[in-house]
Write a protein that holds these residues in place. Sequence first.
Motif, PDB file in Angstrom:
ATOM      1  N   LEU A  27     -11.176 -52.423 -21.250  1.00  0.00           N
ATOM      2  CA  LEU A  27     -10.594 -51.257 -21.882  1.00  0.00           C
ATOM      3  C   LEU A  27     -10.600 -50.058 -20.941  1.00  0.00           C
ATOM      4  O   LEU A  27     -11.581 -49.783 -20.274  1.00  0.00           O
ATOM      5  N   PRO A  29     -11.191 -46.423 -20.628  1.00  0.00           N
ATOM      6  CA  PRO A  29     -11.842 -45.425 -21.477  1.00  0.00           C
ATOM      7  C   PRO A  29     -11.077 -44.115 -21.548  1.00  0.00           C
ATOM      8  O   PRO A  29     -11.265 -43.331 -22.460  1.00  0.00           O
ATOM      9  N   MET A  34     -13.800 -39.286 -20.967  1.00  0.00           N
ATOM     10  CA  MET A  34     -15.008 -39.317 -20.154  1.00  0.00           C
ATOM     11  C   MET A  34     -15.443 -37.903 -19.768  1.00  0.00           C
ATOM     12  O   MET A  34     -16.630 -37.570 -19.841  1.00  0.00           O
ATOM     13  N   GLN A  37     -17.077 -36.208 -22.665  1.00  0.00           N
ATOM     14  CA  GLN A  37     -18.435 -36.677 -22.947  1.00  0.00           C
ATOM     15  C   GLN A  37     -19.437 -36.098 -21.956  1.00  0.00           C
ATOM     16  O   GLN A  37     -20.566 -35.765 -22.319  1.00  0.00           O
ATOM     17  N   ILE A  38     -19.036 -35.989 -20.708  1.00  0.00           N
ATOM     18  CA  ILE A  38     -19.920 -35.373 -19.715  1.00  0.00           C
ATOM     19  C   ILE A  38     -20.270 -33.953 -20.167  1.00  0.00           C
ATOM     20  O   ILE A  38     -21.438 -33.543 -20.140  1.00  0.00           O
ATOM     21  N   GLY A  41     -22.522 -33.794 -23.055  1.00  0.00           N
ATOM     22  CA  GLY A  41     -23.812 -34.426 -22.817  1.00  0.00           C
ATOM     23  C   GLY A  41     -24.952 -33.439 -22.729  1.00  0.00           C
ATOM     24  O   GLY A  41     -26.109 -33.823 -22.634  1.00  0.00           O
TER      25      GLY A  41
ATOM     26  N   ILE B 148     -21.257 -43.770 -20.535  1.00  0.00           N
ATOM     27  CA  ILE B 148     -20.200 -43.138 -21.326  1.00  0.00           C
ATOM     28  C   ILE B 148     -19.808 -44.082 -22.470  1.00  0.00           C
ATOM     29  O   ILE B 148     -19.872 -45.304 -22.339  1.00  0.00           O
ATOM     30  N   TRP B 149     -19.391 -43.519 -23.610  1.00  0.00           N
ATOM     31  CA  TRP B 149     -18.841 -44.320 -24.696  1.00  0.00           C
ATOM     32  C   TRP B 149     -17.419 -44.718 -24.299  1.00  0.00           C
ATOM     33  O   TRP B 149     -16.471 -43.948 -24.426  1.00  0.00           O
ATOM     34  N   ALA B 150     -17.293 -45.982 -23.846  1.00  0.00           N
ATOM     35  CA  ALA B 150     -16.001 -46.441 -23.326  1.00  0.00           C
ATOM     36  C   ALA B 150     -14.939 -46.531 -24.411  1.00  0.00           C
ATOM     37  O   ALA B 150     -13.748 -46.459 -24.128  1.00  0.00           O
ATOM     38  N   PHE B 233     -24.109 -39.501 -20.185  1.00  0.00           N
ATOM     39  CA  PHE B 233     -23.926 -39.083 -21.562  1.00  0.00           C
ATOM     40  C   PHE B 233     -25.175 -39.558 -22.277  1.00  0.00           C
ATOM     41  O   PHE B 233     -25.286 -40.732 -22.637  1.00  0.00           O
TER      42      PHE B 233
END
Lengths: 79, 470
Positions: A27, A29, A34, A37-38, A41, B148-150, B233
Motif C-alpha cells: 500500500l 501510505p 505521513m 503524522q510526523i 507525533g 507511521i500508520w501506513a 509517530f
Amino acid sequence: MKKILYVWWVHVSLILIVFTDSAWAYLDPGAGSMILQILLGGVAGVVVILKLYWRRFTGYFRRDSAEDSGRSVPHDQET
Amino acid sequence: MNVPKPLPGSFRDPSGQVYQRNGRIFRTVNESFSHNFAFVRSTGLFQQLADRNLILPFTDVAPDVLQASGLPAACVLEAPTLPFISFPYEWPFSALKAAALLHVRIHLEALKVGVTLSDASAYNIQFQGAEPVFIDHLSFRPYRQGEIWAGHRQFCEQFLNPLLLQALCGIAHNAWYRGSQEGITTEEIRRLLKWRHCCQWNILTHIVLQDFFQKSATADRSVQGPSLSTASFPLASFQRMLQSLADWIEQLTPKTGGHSPWKHYTATCRYSPAETDRKKRFILKFVQHLQPGLLWDVGCNSGEFSEAALEAGARYVVGFDSDQGALEAGYARAREKGLKFQALFMDAANPSPSQGWNGEERPGLQARASADAVLALALVHHLAIANNVPLVQVMDWLIGLAPHGVIEFIPKNDPMVKTLLQHRDDIFPDYTWEYFCQCLHRRAVIVHTETVSESGRVMVWFRRLAVETA
C-alpha cells in the motif's frame, strides 16, 4: 520565500518516502498522510521537521549543482 | 499439475490469496509472510477477536485440501463462507460507519499486543446481518515502535471521506464510490467542504493539512534527502489518533435535509393494516413452504416484509432499495433486533455491475445471484412505468434472480400507479394483469395468487420452469 517553503515540503516528503521500509507494504501510505503524522507525533516530530527545515534551507542554495548532476530518487510504490 | 486460481479480487496482497473450492473458502499464507503470521497468531489476537465476533474465525487445513501443490503457501487456512458478499458502495451510511468503527476498534486492540494492520481497505470487512466482521487475516503484522500508520490515507479515502460526504454535504456515497472503487480522495472532499467545516480540528488535520502536504510533496521527485532515523509517530499518538477518529465517526449522522419519499412510509403508505396483514400472511405461507436459505427482497423499503420472512423461517435475507432513508430504517431494524437481514443500496434499473481490474475484481449483482427465493413487492410498476423498462424484461429479470418468488402486481387504477402517471402521458397500454401473467408464463408457473387490496393489488407466487421456454 514561497518557493523555498515549497521546496522544503518536497524535501521532507521525499525523505519520508525514501526512509519508509516498504518490505511489508503493498500500500502507498501517501506522503501527505505521513507528513501529517510526523507533525502530530508531538514535540519531537516538530523538532525533527524544524531541523530538516534548517538543513534544507541551507541546502537549497547548494541545490543547483545537485540537480545538474542528475541525481534521482526511486518512485514510491503504487498501491 | 492443476494449480488452483485465486478469486479475481484477491491479487494485490503478496502475503497470500483467497481461493474458493467446492463452496469452501481458503486463504493461503505465503512463505514470505509466514513468520509475521506466526507472530500475530502467537499473541492470541485472532482468537480474542473471533471470540467477540469481530473477525472471522479460521482453522488450519492440510494444503492438499486445496490441491495446493505448486502454490507458494506455508500454510492454508479455511474460513466460514458468508451468506452474501457486498461492497462498500452498496452499504448504507450506517453500515459504512459501523465498518469504520470496527476497523478502528480492531486496530486499537491489535496495538495492545504489538500488532498493527498493514492497510485500511473497506473491502476487508463484510457483514452478517447488521454486524460488520473483519475478513482479512493477513492484514495483521508485527508493529514496529514508532512506525507511521501506513493505512491512514486509505482509511480516509475508503471510510472517512464517504461518510463526510453524506454527513456534511448531504450526498450519498454510493454512486461515487461505485465509480471510483477506492473511495473518495482527500482532495475531492476538501473541495466540497465549506470554510466553517475546516475550522474543526479533525477536518483541519485529516482533510485540509493532509491534502496540503500531499500536493506539496508530489510536485517534484527529482531531489534526494538525508535519512530521518529520529522521525517517528509515537504509539501513544497513534492510539490517540485512532480513538479520536472513532469518537468523531461515532457522532456522524447523515445530513438528510431533503425529503426522502420513504422516510415516513408507514405514515403515508396506502396499505391499510388489514391489507398489510394479508401481504404478510401470503409471504408467511410462501416462506414456510420453501424455507429458503437465502432470500432477496428487491425493493425492501424499511425491511418490514424481510423481517416477516425471517420470522417465517428464511435463514438470511438481503434487501435492496435505492432510497437512503428506507435503507437507514432497514439497517436500524436489523441492528436493534439482531436480524439476519442486510439492507443494501441498489437501483433495480442500474444494479452493481462487475467491475474493477479486468472487469471481474468486484462481481456484479448478477454474478452474485444465488438466492433461493425472491420477493418483489411494489416494485414492478416502478421499473415498468417510472423507468420505462418493458414489462416482459422486468419479469424476465425478476424470475431470473431465483427459482421461486413472490411478485406483487399493482394495477393502473391503484393510487401508487396513478401518482407515477400524474404528470405524464400513459404510454403503457400493455401494463395490464393479463399481459403481466403472459410475461410470467414465459419462464414460470403461477403457484398461488391472492388479491390483497381493494384497488386490486395481487400477490403472485411463482415457480420458475426447469426448462426455460423462449
